[in-house]
Design a protein around this motif. Structure first.
Motif, PDB file in Angstrom:
ATOM      1  N   ASN A 141       0.870  -1.168   0.000  1.00 28.87           N
ATOM      2  CA  ASN A 141       0.000   0.000   0.000  1.00 28.87           C
ATOM      3  C   ASN A 141       0.906   1.217   0.000  1.00 28.87           C
ATOM      4  OD1 ASN A 141      -1.644   2.192   0.640  1.00 28.87           O
ATOM      5  ND2 ASN A 141      -2.964   1.012   2.008  1.00 28.87           N
ATOM      6  N   ARG A 193       0.802  -5.440   5.213  1.00 27.89           N
ATOM      7  CA  ARG A 193       0.672  -6.241   3.989  1.00 27.89           C
ATOM      8  C   ARG A 193       1.976  -6.980   3.673  1.00 27.89           C
ATOM      9  NH1 ARG A 193      -3.383  -4.439  -0.064  1.00 27.89           N
ATOM     10  NH2 ARG A 193      -4.855  -3.059   0.982  1.00 27.89           N
ATOM     11  N   ASP A 241      -0.597   0.175   7.051  1.00 27.85           N
ATOM     12  CA  ASP A 241      -1.181  -0.907   6.262  1.00 27.85           C
ATOM     13  C   ASP A 241      -0.137  -1.510   5.333  1.00 27.85           C
ATOM     14  OD1 ASP A 241      -3.542  -2.447   5.309  1.00 27.85           O
ATOM     15  OD2 ASP A 241      -3.108  -1.418   3.421  1.00 27.85           O
TER      16      ASP A 241
END
Length: 324
Positions: free
Chosen positions: A93, A103, A99
Motif C-alpha cells: 500500500n 501487507r 497498512d
C-alpha cells in the motif's frame, strides 16, 4: 535427483527478450515446493528524503538477466542444487504506511510458512522490519531472537523522525530489537559511516550490545578478519543478512536514497558475501536500490549481483542440509 526450476537459456532467448523475472527463472504464484523464494517488495513508504526505491525490484529483475548459471569462484551452480523461482512482488500500500507494513508481513508470512528461504529485493530499509517479523514468527526453530549481519552506511537504530514517527527507514532495527525479533548481541553492522545528527547517535544501539564496525575499522582490518568476527558473533543460530546498497560507495552505486561517500567497493562487498559460507542464513534481502537516481543501471546491477552472491551461499546451505 529432484527436478529444479531453471533460468531461460540465453542461447535460446537473448537476455533483452522474454519475461523479466529474477535471474530469468520461472514466475510462480506461490513458494510451495521451493527451497528459496525470490521476492520483490516495491515499497518506499519509510523513505525520509530521496524516494524511488519502490521501483527497485523491477530494475533489479531487468539487470539480473546478466547473471549466469554458476559462480566463477566457488563453482556453486544454485539452480542445480536448489529449487528457486520468482514469487513476484508482495502486495503493498503506497499510501498508508501502517497498512503497507502489515501487507508486507502478511505476504512474507505466507512464503515463510511453505518452508522456503526468502531472498527479497526492496524497497527501502523499513521493508526489512515486517520481513523479520514474519520470519521470527513463522520459522524460528530455536525459539531465540534472530541474529543479523547488516551491510550498511547507517545503523538504522534511531528512535523517531518528524515529530515522533517511529517507522522510517532509519528506525527498523530499533523497533526489531524492542519487539524481541532481533537479538542485539547477535547483530553486527558493517560499513557504518557518514555524518550523524548528534554526538552519541549510536549510543543506544551500543548499549544494547550491537556490534558496530565503522568503515574506518573495516579499512584497517580487512574483509577476512571482519567477517570472521561477524560469523563468530552470530554463531550457529538462525541469522538474517540485510544488504543496503548504500554501503557501496556512490561512485559505484549512485542510485540510492541516502548516499554516503567513502563506502565499500563492489569487489570488497563480493568478498565479504562469499565469506558468509557456513552462516545459518534463514533469509536475506537487498534494499534501497532507487532507479530514479541511478546512472546506466549501475546500482540495479550491483543489486542483482549481490542477490546472486547471496543466492549461491543460500543454495549451498540448502544442499548441505539436504545431504546431511
Amino acid at each position: 535427483m529432484p527436478r529444479f526450476h531453471k533460468p531461460v537459456d540465453a542461447a535460446e532467448v537473448p537476455r533483452f527478450a522474454g519475461q523479466s523475472t529474477f535471474m530469468r527463472l520461472p514466475a510462480v504464484p506461490t513458494a510451495d515446493a521451493l527451497d528459496i523464494a525470490l521476492v520483490g517488495i516495491p515499497w518506499d513508504g519509510g523513505t525520509t528524503n530521496r524516494a524511488g526505491a519502490r521501483h527497485g525490484p523491477r530494475e533489479v529483475r531487468n539487470l539480473s538477466s546478466l547473471m549466469r548459471g554458476a559462480h566463477h569462484v566457488s563453482g556453486i551452480a544454485p539452480y542445480e542444487i536448489a529449487n528457486i523461482a520468482d514469487c513476484g512482488d508482495l502486495p503493498v500500500n503506497p499510501i498508508d504506511l501502517v497498512d503497507g507494513i502489515a501487507r508486507i508481513q502478511d505476504g512474507m508470512s505466507k512464503i515463510v510458512a511453505t518452508g522456503a528461504l526468502p531472498l527479497s529485493v526492496g524497497g527501502d530499509h523499513l521493508t526489512t522490519l515486517p520481513v523479520l517479523r514474519a520470519i521470527s514468527q513463522g520459522r524460528r526453530v530455536s525459539g531465540k531472537p534472530l541474529g543479523m549481519i547488516q551491510f550498511d552506511a547507517h545503523s538504522d537504530t534511531n528512535d523517531s523522525y518528524f515529530g515522533g514517527n517511529r517507522y522510517t527507514h532509519g528506525t527498523p532495527f530499533r523497533r526489531a530489537i524492542e519487539e524481541g525479533v532481533l537479538d542485539p548481541k547477535r547483530l553486527v553492522q558493517i560499513g557504518i559511516r557518514g555524518s550523524i545528527y548528534e554526538p552519541g547517535e549510536h549510543d543506544w544501539a551500543k548499549a544494547q550490545g550491537v556490534r558496530i564496525i565503522y568503515m574506518e575499522e573495516f579499512i584497517r582490518r580487512g574483509a577476512v578478519d571482519v567477517i570472521a568476527e561477524a560469523a563468530a558473533i552470530v554463531g550457529s543460530d538462525e541469522t538474517y543478512v540485510t544488504f543496503d546498497v548504500d554501503c557501496i560507495d556512490p561512485s559505484m552505486a549512485p542510485g540510492t536514497g541516502t548516499p554516503e561517500i567513502g563506502g565499500f567497493t563492489t569487489r570488497e562487498a563480493q568478498e565479504m558475501l562469499r565469506l558468509l559460507k557456513g552462516v545459518n542464513i534463514v533469509g536475506a534481502d537487498v534494499v534501497e536500490v532507487s532507479p530514479p537516481f541511478d546512472v546506466g543501471g549501475m546500482t540495479a546491477l550491483v543489486g542483482a549481483t549481490v542477490m546472486f552472491e547471496l543466492l549461491c551461499i543460500m543454495a549451498d546451505q540448502v544442499r548441505r542440509r539436504r545431504t546431511g
